[in-house]
Motif scaffolding. Structure first.
Motif, PDB file in Angstrom:
ATOM      1  N   GLU A  59       0.988  -1.426   0.019  1.00 16.65           N
ATOM      2  CA  GLU A  59       0.161  -0.027   0.040  1.00 16.65           C
ATOM      3  C   GLU A  59       0.961   1.066   0.086  1.00 16.65           C
ATOM      4  O   GLU A  59       0.560   2.461  -0.614  1.00 16.65           O
ATOM      5  CB  GLU A  59      -1.001  -0.151   1.102  1.00 16.65           C
ATOM      6  N   VAL A  60       1.887   1.228   0.531  1.00 20.14           N
ATOM      7  CA  VAL A  60       3.093   2.284   0.592  1.00 20.14           C
ATOM      8  C   VAL A  60       3.963   1.735  -0.433  1.00 20.14           C
ATOM      9  O   VAL A  60       4.940   0.751  -0.188  1.00 20.14           O
ATOM     10  CB  VAL A  60       3.561   2.634   1.945  1.00 20.14           C
ATOM     11  N   SER A  61       4.267   2.269  -1.553  1.00 18.02           N
ATOM     12  CA  SER A  61       4.971   1.890  -2.492  1.00 18.02           C
ATOM     13  C   SER A  61       6.185   3.125  -2.566  1.00 18.02           C
ATOM     14  O   SER A  61       6.172   4.079  -1.868  1.00 18.02           O
ATOM     15  CB  SER A  61       4.519   1.378  -3.968  1.00 18.02           C
ATOM     16  N   LEU A  62       6.931   3.080  -3.662  1.00 21.77           N
ATOM     17  CA  LEU A  62       7.961   4.090  -3.867  1.00 21.77           C
ATOM     18  C   LEU A  62       7.849   4.500  -5.093  1.00 21.77           C
ATOM     19  O   LEU A  62       7.846   4.244  -6.253  1.00 21.77           O
ATOM     20  CB  LEU A  62       9.516   3.654  -3.513  1.00 21.77           C
ATOM     21  N   GLY A  63       7.803   6.031  -5.037  1.00 24.55           N
ATOM     22  CA  GLY A  63       7.977   6.842  -6.249  1.00 24.55           C
ATOM     23  C   GLY A  63       9.599   7.185  -6.693  1.00 24.55           C
ATOM     24  O   GLY A  63      10.078   7.608  -5.614  1.00 24.55           O
ATOM     25  N   CYS A  64      10.037   6.820  -7.755  1.00 27.01           N
ATOM     26  CA  CYS A  64      11.597   6.892  -7.933  1.00 27.01           C
ATOM     27  C   CYS A  64      11.856   8.132  -8.878  1.00 27.01           C
ATOM     28  O   CYS A  64      13.097   8.245  -9.493  1.00 27.01           O
ATOM     29  CB  CYS A  64      12.124   5.657  -8.652  1.00 27.01           C
ATOM     30  N   TRP A  65      11.257   9.363  -8.811  1.00 24.93           N
ATOM     31  CA  TRP A  65      11.677  10.606  -9.644  1.00 24.93           C
ATOM     32  C   TRP A  65      12.777  11.202  -8.887  1.00 24.93           C
ATOM     33  O   TRP A  65      13.773  11.530  -9.836  1.00 24.93           O
ATOM     34  CB  TRP A  65      10.465  11.499  -9.739  1.00 24.93           C
ATOM     35  N   GLY A 102       9.191  -5.093   2.894  1.00 20.52           N
ATOM     36  CA  GLY A 102       8.139  -5.351   2.057  1.00 20.52           C
ATOM     37  C   GLY A 102       7.375  -4.509   1.175  1.00 20.52           C
ATOM     38  O   GLY A 102       6.434  -4.859   0.633  1.00 20.52           O
ATOM     39  N   ILE A 103       8.417  -3.404   0.872  1.00 21.38           N
ATOM     40  CA  ILE A 103       7.646  -2.612  -0.282  1.00 21.38           C
ATOM     41  C   ILE A 103       8.030  -3.350  -1.499  1.00 21.38           C
ATOM     42  O   ILE A 103       9.406  -3.727  -1.544  1.00 21.38           O
ATOM     43  CB  ILE A 103       8.518  -1.201  -0.349  1.00 21.38           C
ATOM     44  N   ASN A 104       6.970  -3.604  -2.309  1.00 22.52           N
ATOM     45  CA  ASN A 104       7.523  -4.433  -3.644  1.00 22.52           C
ATOM     46  C   ASN A 104       7.164  -3.530  -5.147  1.00 22.52           C
ATOM     47  O   ASN A 104       7.365  -4.257  -5.952  1.00 22.52           O
ATOM     48  CB  ASN A 104       6.647  -5.710  -3.622  1.00 22.52           C
ATOM     49  N   HIS A 105       6.764  -2.323  -4.980  1.00 21.81           N
ATOM     50  CA  HIS A 105       6.256  -1.764  -6.208  1.00 21.81           C
ATOM     51  C   HIS A 105       7.253  -0.254  -6.351  1.00 21.81           C
ATOM     52  O   HIS A 105       7.186   0.580  -5.509  1.00 21.81           O
ATOM     53  CB  HIS A 105       4.774  -1.375  -5.904  1.00 21.81           C
ATOM     54  N   PHE A 106       7.853  -0.389  -7.198  1.00 17.05           N
ATOM     55  CA  PHE A 106       8.695   0.558  -7.732  1.00 17.05           C
ATOM     56  C   PHE A 106       8.416   1.520  -9.029  1.00 17.05           C
ATOM     57  O   PHE A 106       8.309   0.743 -10.075  1.00 17.05           O
ATOM     58  CB  PHE A 106      10.319   0.396  -7.614  1.00 17.05           C
ATOM     59  N   ASP A 107       8.103   2.900  -8.856  1.00 16.71           N
ATOM     60  CA  ASP A 107       7.649   3.600 -10.039  1.00 16.71           C
ATOM     61  C   ASP A 107       8.682   4.539 -10.400  1.00 16.71           C
ATOM     62  O   ASP A 107       8.847   5.294 -10.053  1.00 16.71           O
ATOM     63  CB  ASP A 107       6.411   4.244  -9.308  1.00 16.71           C
ATOM     64  N   THR A 108       8.888   4.438 -11.748  1.00 16.97           N
ATOM     65  CA  THR A 108      10.063   5.325 -12.394  1.00 16.97           C
ATOM     66  C   THR A 108       9.384   5.624 -13.823  1.00 16.97           C
ATOM     67  O   THR A 108       7.998   5.453 -14.205  1.00 16.97           O
ATOM     68  CB  THR A 108      11.270   4.613 -12.694  1.00 16.97           C
ATOM     69  N   ALA A 109      10.212   6.250 -14.580  1.00 21.20           N
ATOM     70  CA  ALA A 109       9.739   6.730 -15.892  1.00 21.20           C
ATOM     71  C   ALA A 109      11.212   6.995 -16.549  1.00 21.20           C
ATOM     72  O   ALA A 109      11.990   7.524 -16.026  1.00 21.20           O
ATOM     73  CB  ALA A 109       9.058   8.092 -15.703  1.00 21.20           C
ATOM     74  N   ASP A 110      11.086   6.970 -18.005  1.00 21.20           N
ATOM     75  CA  ASP A 110      12.139   7.098 -18.997  1.00 21.20           C
ATOM     76  C   ASP A 110      12.582   8.543 -18.916  1.00 21.20           C
ATOM     77  O   ASP A 110      13.966   9.015 -18.907  1.00 21.20           O
ATOM     78  CB  ASP A 110      11.709   6.951 -20.196  1.00 21.20           C
ATOM     79  N   VAL A 111      11.809   9.687 -18.262  1.00 20.30           N
ATOM     80  CA  VAL A 111      12.383  11.134 -18.137  1.00 20.30           C
ATOM     81  C   VAL A 111      12.934  11.210 -16.811  1.00 20.30           C
ATOM     82  O   VAL A 111      13.587  12.278 -16.766  1.00 20.30           O
ATOM     83  CB  VAL A 111      11.030  11.945 -18.404  1.00 20.30           C
ATOM     84  N   TYR A 112      12.859  10.352 -15.948  1.00 18.51           N
ATOM     85  CA  TYR A 112      13.517  10.610 -14.679  1.00 18.51           C
ATOM     86  C   TYR A 112      14.807  10.717 -14.650  1.00 18.51           C
ATOM     87  O   TYR A 112      15.572   9.668 -14.731  1.00 18.51           O
ATOM     88  CB  TYR A 112      12.724  10.014 -13.717  1.00 18.51           C
TER      89      TYR A 112
END
Length: 325
Positions: free
Chosen positions: A15-21, A55-65
């Motif tokens: 439920e708490v994942s990570l934004g990788c900007w 236990g964080i399993n979801h990592f969010d990134t983007a080509d532009v970061y």
């Protein structure tokens, strides 16, 4: 850590994942700062490792970061963990290179291949259209959607997502892109996405669409971490440098609004982290949040906001305080 399924996508994420900007570092787009200063790759890796331990399993990134830098840092992390135990999301749409538009189909395919190379993986669990700019009169919309579905058939993309910045834009493109996950900005200050006539939470829930919320801590503004008498100064290439919310006047206004929040939930920064994260999570059972980070301490703080839901009265109280004029 608590987990949620992102609606019909079937993706099970913390439920708490990570934004990788932020771990992409400083960057610019068309002369405008669109990155973050103050990052350190070793600290970023330490944060990713600590997240996995918690236990964080979801990592969010983007080509532009960081023009691929965020993806490459995550790629180093992926060499250390079982690939099937993490959900990796990336996006296409802000970096157009030499293409006339970032959603030109051949560019989407090229950028996906580059993202996979940066990440050191052969598939993305979740791939977003990063915005709703599909060219003049949506010139590339149908072809872009067809291209993404073809990449899905090829096994390079598991789930298709749509990110956007207004309710109207989502309504315009979603019938064509047919996403299983939406990503948008939301926190306790509220915005158009929780209003009666433009409630994107309700719209998504009715269709069992997953929701990923960025900015749940309002880039630290909800944590009362900035001194109004000494407003923060940000380095070159940092998107926050042009944000008027970091002015003395706005910081003072926010500090005053947070007084009753502190009285109810606690005065420590961690109490405010929990209140902010759980407020966002309370908007939909199909939602997760992706607060940003630069190091393991921030990851630990974010993770501690999980598993402590607010009741309906708490949610209404926060809304009444922070969204009042």
């Amino acid at each position: 850590m608590e987990y949620r399924v992102l609606g019909r996508s079937g993706l099970r994420v913390s439920e708490v994942s990570l934004g990788c900007w932020a771990i992409g570092g400083p960057s610019w787009r068309d002369g405008e700062a669109v990155g973050w200063s103050g990052n350190n790759d070793n600290e970023s890796l330490g944060g990713l490792r600590r997240a996995f331990e918690l236990g964080i399993n979801h990592f969010d990134t983007a080509d532009v970061y960081g023009d691929g830098h965020s993806e490459r840092v995550i790629g180093r992390f992926l060499k250390e963990v079982p690939r099937d135990q993490v959900v990796i999301a990336s996006k296409v749409g802000w970096f157009r290179g030499t293409a006339p538009n970032a959603m030109q189909p051949i560019h989407i395919r090229h950028q996906l291949e580059q993202s996979l190379m940066n990440l050191g993986t052969d598939y993305l669990d979740l791939h977003y259209f990063h915005n709703t700019n599909f060219g003049p009169d949506d010139l590339y919309l149908e072809e872009a959607a067809d291209t993404m579905r073809q990449l899905q058939k090829e096994g390079k993309v598991r789930v298709i997502g749509q990110s956007g910045y207004s309710y109207g834009d989502f309504m315009r493109v979603c019938p064509v892109t047919r996403p299983d996950v939406l990503q948008f900005h939301y926190n306790a200050f509220g915005n158009s996405f929780d209003r009666p006539d433009t409630n994107l939470f309700r719209w998504a829930d009715e269709r069992n669409i997953g929701i990923v919320l960025f900015g749940p801590l309002a880039q630290g503004l909800l944590l009362d971490k900035f001194d109004p008498e000494n407003p923060p100064k940000f380095g070159e290439g940092d998107v926050r440098a042009s944000n008027t919310a970091y002015s003395k006047e706005r910081l003072l206004e926010i500090r005053q609004k947070l007084v009753p929040i502190k009285e109810r939930f606690g005065t420590e920064a961690q109490d405010l982290v929990r209140a902010a994260i759980q407020f966002a999570l309370a908007q939909s059972p199909n939602a997760c949040v992706i607060p940003g980070f630069k190091n393991d301490r921030q990851v630990e703080s974010n993770a501690q906001g999980a598993g402590k839901p607010l009741n309906a009265e708490d949610v209404a109280f926060i809304r009444s305080i922070l969204q009042s004029k």
